[in-house]
Write a protein that holds these residues in place. Sequence first.
Motif, mmCIF file in Angstrom:
data_model
loop_
_atom_site.group_PDB
_atom_site.id
_atom_site.type_symbol
_atom_site.label_atom_id
_atom_site.label_comp_id
_atom_site.label_asym_id
_atom_site.label_seq_id
_atom_site.Cartn_x
_atom_site.Cartn_y
_atom_site.Cartn_z
ATOM 1 N N VAL A 118 0.847 -1.191 0.000
ATOM 2 C CA VAL A 118 0.000 0.000 0.000
ATOM 3 C C VAL A 118 0.884 1.243 0.000
ATOM 4 C CG1 VAL A 118 -1.733 1.314 1.286
ATOM 5 C CG2 VAL A 118 -1.888 -1.180 1.171
ATOM 6 N N GLY A 119 0.620 2.142 -0.928
ATOM 7 C CA GLY A 119 1.414 3.364 -1.034
ATOM 8 C C GLY A 119 2.586 3.263 -1.981
ATOM 9 N N VAL A 120 2.887 2.060 -2.472
ATOM 10 C CA VAL A 120 3.973 1.904 -3.440
ATOM 11 C C VAL A 120 3.504 2.476 -4.775
ATOM 12 C CG1 VAL A 120 5.376 0.261 -4.736
ATOM 13 C CG2 VAL A 120 4.910 -0.132 -2.302
ATOM 14 N N PRO A 121 4.253 3.391 -5.384
ATOM 15 C CA PRO A 121 3.840 3.972 -6.664
ATOM 16 C C PRO A 121 3.579 2.888 -7.712
ATOM 17 C CG PRO A 121 5.690 5.189 -5.761
ATOM 18 C CD PRO A 121 5.519 3.970 -4.893
ATOM 19 N N ILE B 297 1.131 0.732 -7.598
ATOM 20 C CA ILE B 297 0.394 -0.394 -7.034
ATOM 21 C C ILE B 297 -0.790 0.133 -6.228
ATOM 22 C CG2 ILE B 297 0.481 -2.380 -5.471
ATOM 23 C CD1 ILE B 297 3.409 -2.689 -6.077
ATOM 24 N N GLU B 298 -1.950 -0.470 -6.446
ATOM 25 C CA GLU B 298 -3.126 -0.097 -5.671
ATOM 26 C C GLU B 298 -3.808 -1.362 -5.176
ATOM 27 O OE1 GLU B 298 -7.065 2.822 -5.832
ATOM 28 O OE2 GLU B 298 -5.822 2.537 -7.622
ATOM 29 N N ILE B 299 -4.173 -1.349 -3.901
ATOM 30 C CA ILE B 299 -4.869 -2.467 -3.270
ATOM 31 C C ILE B 299 -6.272 -2.002 -2.890
ATOM 32 C CG2 ILE B 299 -4.759 -4.258 -1.507
ATOM 33 C CD1 ILE B 299 -2.266 -4.174 -3.243
ATOM 34 N N ARG B 300 -7.272 -2.774 -3.248
ATOM 35 C CA ARG B 300 -8.649 -2.459 -2.876
ATOM 36 C C ARG B 300 -9.321 -3.711 -2.326
ATOM 37 N NH1 ARG B 300 -11.222 1.533 -7.616
ATOM 38 N NH2 ARG B 300 -9.487 3.045 -7.631
ATOM 39 N N THR B 301 -10.407 -3.502 -1.562
ATOM 40 C CA THR B 301 -11.229 -4.616 -1.099
ATOM 41 C C THR B 301 -12.615 -4.477 -1.712
ATOM 42 O OG1 THR B 301 -11.892 -3.402 0.900
ATOM 43 C CG2 THR B 301 -9.975 -4.867 1.066
ATOM 44 N N HIS B 302 -13.228 -5.623 -1.998
ATOM 45 C CA HIS B 302 -14.546 -5.610 -2.642
ATOM 46 C C HIS B 302 -15.474 -6.593 -1.934
ATOM 47 C CE1 HIS B 302 -14.327 -9.590 -4.703
ATOM 48 N NE2 HIS B 302 -13.032 -9.368 -4.592
ATOM 49 N N GLY B 303 -16.758 -6.352 -2.060
ATOM 50 C CA GLY B 303 -17.748 -7.229 -1.439
ATOM 51 C C GLY B 303 -18.672 -7.857 -2.448
ATOM 52 N N THR B 304 -18.220 -8.007 -3.670
ATOM 53 C CA THR B 304 -19.074 -8.545 -4.726
ATOM 54 C C THR B 304 -19.206 -10.061 -4.632
ATOM 55 O OG1 THR B 304 -17.231 -8.827 -6.263
ATOM 56 C CG2 THR B 304 -18.358 -6.711 -6.297
ATOM 57 N N THR B 305 -20.239 -10.587 -5.286
ATOM 58 C CA THR B 305 -20.329 -12.028 -5.501
ATOM 59 C C THR B 305 -19.272 -12.379 -6.533
ATOM 60 O OG1 THR B 305 -22.717 -12.011 -5.107
ATOM 61 C CG2 THR B 305 -21.805 -13.909 -6.280
ATOM 62 N N LEU B 306 -18.339 -13.224 -6.164
ATOM 63 C CA LEU B 306 -17.206 -13.514 -7.045
ATOM 64 C C LEU B 306 -17.472 -14.805 -7.816
ATOM 65 C CD1 LEU B 306 -14.485 -12.230 -7.724
ATOM 66 C CD2 LEU B 306 -13.422 -13.781 -6.091
ATOM 67 N N THR C 118 -13.123 -0.638 -2.536
ATOM 68 C CA THR C 118 -12.674 0.418 -1.627
ATOM 69 C C THR C 118 -11.159 0.389 -1.495
ATOM 70 O OG1 THR C 118 -14.706 0.197 -0.344
ATOM 71 C CG2 THR C 118 -12.855 1.323 0.710
ATOM 72 N N PRO C 119 -10.478 1.528 -1.778
ATOM 73 C CA PRO C 119 -9.017 1.566 -1.640
ATOM 74 C C PRO C 119 -8.574 1.300 -0.209
ATOM 75 C CG PRO C 119 -9.808 3.432 -2.934
ATOM 76 C CD PRO C 119 -11.025 2.779 -2.332
ATOM 77 N N VAL C 120 -7.520 0.531 -0.080
ATOM 78 C CA VAL C 120 -6.944 0.267 1.241
ATOM 79 C C VAL C 120 -5.969 1.413 1.549
ATOM 80 C CG1 VAL C 120 -5.473 -1.288 2.588
ATOM 81 C CG2 VAL C 120 -7.157 -2.220 0.957
ATOM 82 N N GLN C 121 -6.138 2.013 2.692
ATOM 83 C CA GLN C 121 -5.342 3.175 3.075
ATOM 84 C C GLN C 121 -4.103 2.745 3.874
ATOM 85 O OE1 GLN C 121 -6.198 6.071 1.843
ATOM 86 N NE2 GLN C 121 -8.151 5.299 1.036
ATOM 87 N N GLU C 122 -3.087 3.575 3.800
ATOM 88 C CA GLU C 122 -1.891 3.330 4.594
ATOM 89 C C GLU C 122 -2.220 3.475 6.076
ATOM 90 O OE1 GLU C 122 2.003 4.786 3.115
ATOM 91 O OE2 GLU C 122 0.794 5.969 1.719
ATOM 92 N N GLU C 123 -1.590 2.664 6.883
ATOM 93 C CA GLU C 123 -1.828 2.735 8.338
ATOM 94 C C GLU C 123 -0.964 3.784 8.970
ATOM 95 O OE1 GLU C 123 -1.071 -1.304 9.521
ATOM 96 O OE2 GLU C 123 -3.184 -1.836 9.327
#
Length: 247
Positions: free
Chosen positions: A174-177, A179-188, A242-247
């Motif tokens: 997270v935060g690495v140029p 690269i983007e990490i997100r979480t989703h709640g869809t039916t996969l 939803t984007p995962v934010q840096e802690e």
Amino acid sequence: MSNERLRAAMAAGGWTYATFAEKTEVDPKSVERWVNQGRVPRRATAMKAAEALGGDVHALWPALRQARAARAVSPELVALYDRRADVPVSRYTDLFAQAREHIDVLVYAAVFLHEAYPRLNDLLRERAAEGCSVRIALGDADSENVRQRGEEERFGHGIESRCRLALMHYRPLVGVPGIEIRTHGTTLYNSLYRADDQLLVNAHIWGANAFAAPVWHLRRNGAGGVFDTYAQSFDAVWATATPVQEE
């Protein structure tokens, strides 16, 4: 075996081997073989010939109908695996290592990647540093769809725990140029692993864990194919994630 339907259609239109060959842009000997030996031309040539004769291509060459029905394999299909467990982890990592523009991962957890290849984060950092866009979409452990998936697989809260574990694995990115990490709640319906124009699709089967479900390896072959259908599916889920934010 001669093609009497073709012979009759040519005679009715006053076509000779030479004139019909010129019309269909082939050698006169090819036309002669179509008529006298029952040879079947390529589909594009047959379509042109049928149009010139004003006939039905499948009536003139029934074998073409059979050939189309028998061609059940997409030209984009590289390989089909009975189970995800049959796919070497190197298949995923080699594809990622070759990527120059896109790496997209859509899963609930897929912690097997980090477990089998601890350098995965380093590999993704390297690709991003070279200008490759990396997008990772993980299941939201608190979503209703993830909970239901665990019940359907008789995995209970295990799937939720694995979603949290997957996020722990990817969080250092997270935060690495690039690269983007997100979480989703869809039916996969499928887990997707894309590297540029190649894609591994892990189908999901009700009641079965993903490792026991089939995987097909696709390579993009022009716009509008199977590859693009899955790529668009990824983009649709990504837009809701939803984007995962840096802690």
